[in-house]
Design a protein around this motif. Sequence first.
Motif, PDB file in Angstrom:
ATOM      1  N   ARG A 151       0.833  -1.199   0.000  1.00 57.71           N
ATOM      2  CA  ARG A 151       0.000   0.000   0.000  1.00 57.71           C
ATOM      3  C   ARG A 151       0.866   1.247   0.000  1.00 57.71           C
ATOM      4  O   ARG A 151       2.054   1.190   0.327  1.00 57.71           O
ATOM      5  CB  ARG A 151      -0.911   0.011   1.233  1.00 57.71           C
ATOM      6  CG  ARG A 151      -0.159  -0.091   2.560  1.00 57.71           C
ATOM      7  CD  ARG A 151      -1.082  -0.647   3.648  1.00 57.71           C
ATOM      8  NE  ARG A 151      -0.507  -0.530   4.996  1.00 57.71           N
ATOM      9  CZ  ARG A 151       0.333  -1.414   5.526  1.00 57.71           C
ATOM     10  NH1 ARG A 151       0.748  -2.465   4.823  1.00 57.71           N
ATOM     11  NH2 ARG A 151       0.784  -1.250   6.768  1.00 57.71           N
ATOM     12  N   ILE A 220     -11.921   8.711   9.826  1.00 54.21           N
ATOM     13  CA  ILE A 220     -11.583   8.037   8.571  1.00 54.21           C
ATOM     14  C   ILE A 220     -12.529   6.855   8.372  1.00 54.21           C
ATOM     15  O   ILE A 220     -12.717   6.052   9.275  1.00 54.21           O
ATOM     16  CB  ILE A 220     -10.118   7.546   8.591  1.00 54.21           C
ATOM     17  CG1 ILE A 220      -9.166   8.722   8.797  1.00 54.21           C
ATOM     18  CG2 ILE A 220      -9.782   6.792   7.299  1.00 54.21           C
ATOM     19  CD1 ILE A 220      -9.232   9.771   7.728  1.00 54.21           C
ATOM     20  N   ASP A 221     -13.125   6.741   7.194  1.00 51.25           N
ATOM     21  CA  ASP A 221     -14.108   5.682   6.961  1.00 51.25           C
ATOM     22  C   ASP A 221     -13.432   4.315   6.955  1.00 51.25           C
ATOM     23  O   ASP A 221     -12.226   4.183   6.762  1.00 51.25           O
ATOM     24  CB  ASP A 221     -14.837   5.921   5.638  1.00 51.25           C
ATOM     25  CG  ASP A 221     -13.901   5.822   4.441  1.00 51.25           C
ATOM     26  OD1 ASP A 221     -13.763   4.723   3.882  1.00 51.25           O
ATOM     27  OD2 ASP A 221     -13.291   6.860   4.082  1.00 51.25           O
ATOM     28  N   LYS A 223     -13.428   1.709   4.892  1.00 50.82           N
ATOM     29  CA  LYS A 223     -12.758   1.223   3.680  1.00 50.82           C
ATOM     30  C   LYS A 223     -11.378   1.846   3.533  1.00 50.82           C
ATOM     31  O   LYS A 223     -10.404   1.154   3.197  1.00 50.82           O
ATOM     32  CB  LYS A 223     -13.620   1.542   2.449  1.00 50.82           C
ATOM     33  CG  LYS A 223     -13.208   0.781   1.201  1.00 50.82           C
ATOM     34  CD  LYS A 223     -13.405  -0.711   1.360  1.00 50.82           C
ATOM     35  CE  LYS A 223     -13.015  -1.473   0.104  1.00 50.82           C
ATOM     36  NZ  LYS A 223     -13.123  -2.942   0.299  1.00 50.82           N
ATOM     37  N   THR A 224     -11.287   3.149   3.796  1.00 49.50           N
ATOM     38  CA  THR A 224      -9.987   3.820   3.710  1.00 49.50           C
ATOM     39  C   THR A 224      -9.051   3.311   4.797  1.00 49.50           C
ATOM     40  O   THR A 224      -7.856   3.062   4.553  1.00 49.50           O
ATOM     41  CB  THR A 224     -10.152   5.342   3.842  1.00 49.50           C
ATOM     42  OG1 THR A 224     -11.045   5.810   2.821  1.00 49.50           O
ATOM     43  CG2 THR A 224      -8.816   6.052   3.705  1.00 49.50           C
ATOM     44  N   GLN A 226      -9.105   0.404   6.196  1.00 49.40           N
ATOM     45  CA  GLN A 226      -8.686  -0.952   5.836  1.00 49.40           C
ATOM     46  C   GLN A 226      -7.484  -0.907   4.897  1.00 49.40           C
ATOM     47  O   GLN A 226      -6.516  -1.660   5.063  1.00 49.40           O
ATOM     48  CB  GLN A 226      -9.844  -1.698   5.151  1.00 49.40           C
ATOM     49  CG  GLN A 226      -9.460  -3.106   4.681  1.00 49.40           C
ATOM     50  CD  GLN A 226     -10.487  -3.722   3.741  1.00 49.40           C
ATOM     51  OE1 GLN A 226     -11.522  -3.107   3.456  1.00 49.40           O
ATOM     52  NE2 GLN A 226     -10.217  -4.922   3.261  1.00 49.40           N
ATOM     53  N   TYR A 227      -7.545  -0.015   3.901  1.00 49.69           N
ATOM     54  CA  TYR A 227      -6.425   0.112   2.963  1.00 49.69           C
ATOM     55  C   TYR A 227      -5.162   0.595   3.663  1.00 49.69           C
ATOM     56  O   TYR A 227      -4.078   0.025   3.476  1.00 49.69           O
ATOM     57  CB  TYR A 227      -6.796   1.078   1.831  1.00 49.69           C
ATOM     58  CG  TYR A 227      -5.628   1.397   0.929  1.00 49.69           C
ATOM     59  CD1 TYR A 227      -5.236   0.511  -0.068  1.00 49.69           C
ATOM     60  CD2 TYR A 227      -4.888   2.565   1.109  1.00 49.69           C
ATOM     61  CE1 TYR A 227      -4.140   0.780  -0.875  1.00 49.69           C
ATOM     62  CE2 TYR A 227      -3.798   2.850   0.304  1.00 49.69           C
ATOM     63  CZ  TYR A 227      -3.419   1.949  -0.689  1.00 49.69           C
ATOM     64  OH  TYR A 227      -2.321   2.217  -1.478  1.00 49.69           O
ATOM     65  N   LEU A 228      -5.279   1.647   4.462  1.00 50.51           N
ATOM     66  CA  LEU A 228      -4.101   2.223   5.123  1.00 50.51           C
ATOM     67  C   LEU A 228      -3.452   1.233   6.083  1.00 50.51           C
ATOM     68  O   LEU A 228      -2.229   1.225   6.250  1.00 50.51           O
ATOM     69  CB  LEU A 228      -4.496   3.495   5.871  1.00 50.51           C
ATOM     70  CG  LEU A 228      -4.914   4.684   4.998  1.00 50.51           C
ATOM     71  CD1 LEU A 228      -5.443   5.817   5.872  1.00 50.51           C
ATOM     72  CD2 LEU A 228      -3.745   5.173   4.147  1.00 50.51           C
TER      73      LEU A 228
END
Length: 286
Positions: A151, A220-221, A223-224, A226-228
């Motif tokens: 990522r 922070i939502d 989905k974001t 999860q990515y981070l």
Amino acid sequence: MLHILPYLATQRLRDVRPVHIQRAMKEVAELSDSMQHKVLLTMRQLFTTARQNGLILSDPTEGVKTTSHAKPQKKTHLTLEEQEALMASLSDPRTRCFVGLCLYCGLRREEALGLQWGDIQGDKLTVNRAITFLGNQPDPVQELKTKSSHRVIPIPQPLQAILGAASRLDLHGVPCADGRPMTQIAFKRLWDKVVREAPCEVRPHMLRHSYATNLYRVGIDLKTAQYLLGHTTIQMTANIYTHMEKEDAAASVIQLERYLSGGSQEGSQARGNFSESSQKVVSGGK
């Protein structure tokens, strides 16, 4: 034996029943788990030997258990104040770099150790590899834990300052003292230095969890986040967020009690402090 004799010394061996064993264990129920185990083990050894020698037909200690004590929940993350105090306490550039990567970008230990200076471009870093250990030496296969672990993460201002002040003569951002890729023994020494200087309890994974907590605090939502965090499933991220929601709910009840008891001004001040703390996380400032 001091915990056993008052309950068994006056009894004939064949007359001892489970109720006598339970009485002895009840008296040590407030002692440590290890002490309870020692008392019960001593009695079991005594009656096992007696049964093996035909002195009794059954063992009265069978089925008797110790009293488990409720253990305090292990702390999972640092407060914003503790994060700031921790970074202020660290003097060694390598410890500051490692702690900063985990705390401000949520890197796992192996990801922070695997980070190379070439992975940093401007105000972003890319997680490309991870260093785990085979014995003491780094595993030459530096593959990431999962595909989602790869990522690109924005670098907050405090970490930019730390990385900018660090020496870039070596390949890795957090190498051994002699510049080689990190070994297990060298990391233990590095972390021991963190623990000695830290003003609060801290463990490596607490840093990453603190980053996740900060993401939640500033809204922070999922989905974001999860990515981070490089989570494989959104459920892993949701578990952290749910835990924080429960903490907030408990804190809200306390604030409500204060308000109802005439502490409305204090409650307003608390909300103001939280808002200020959240803005610090967003801006990366102190």
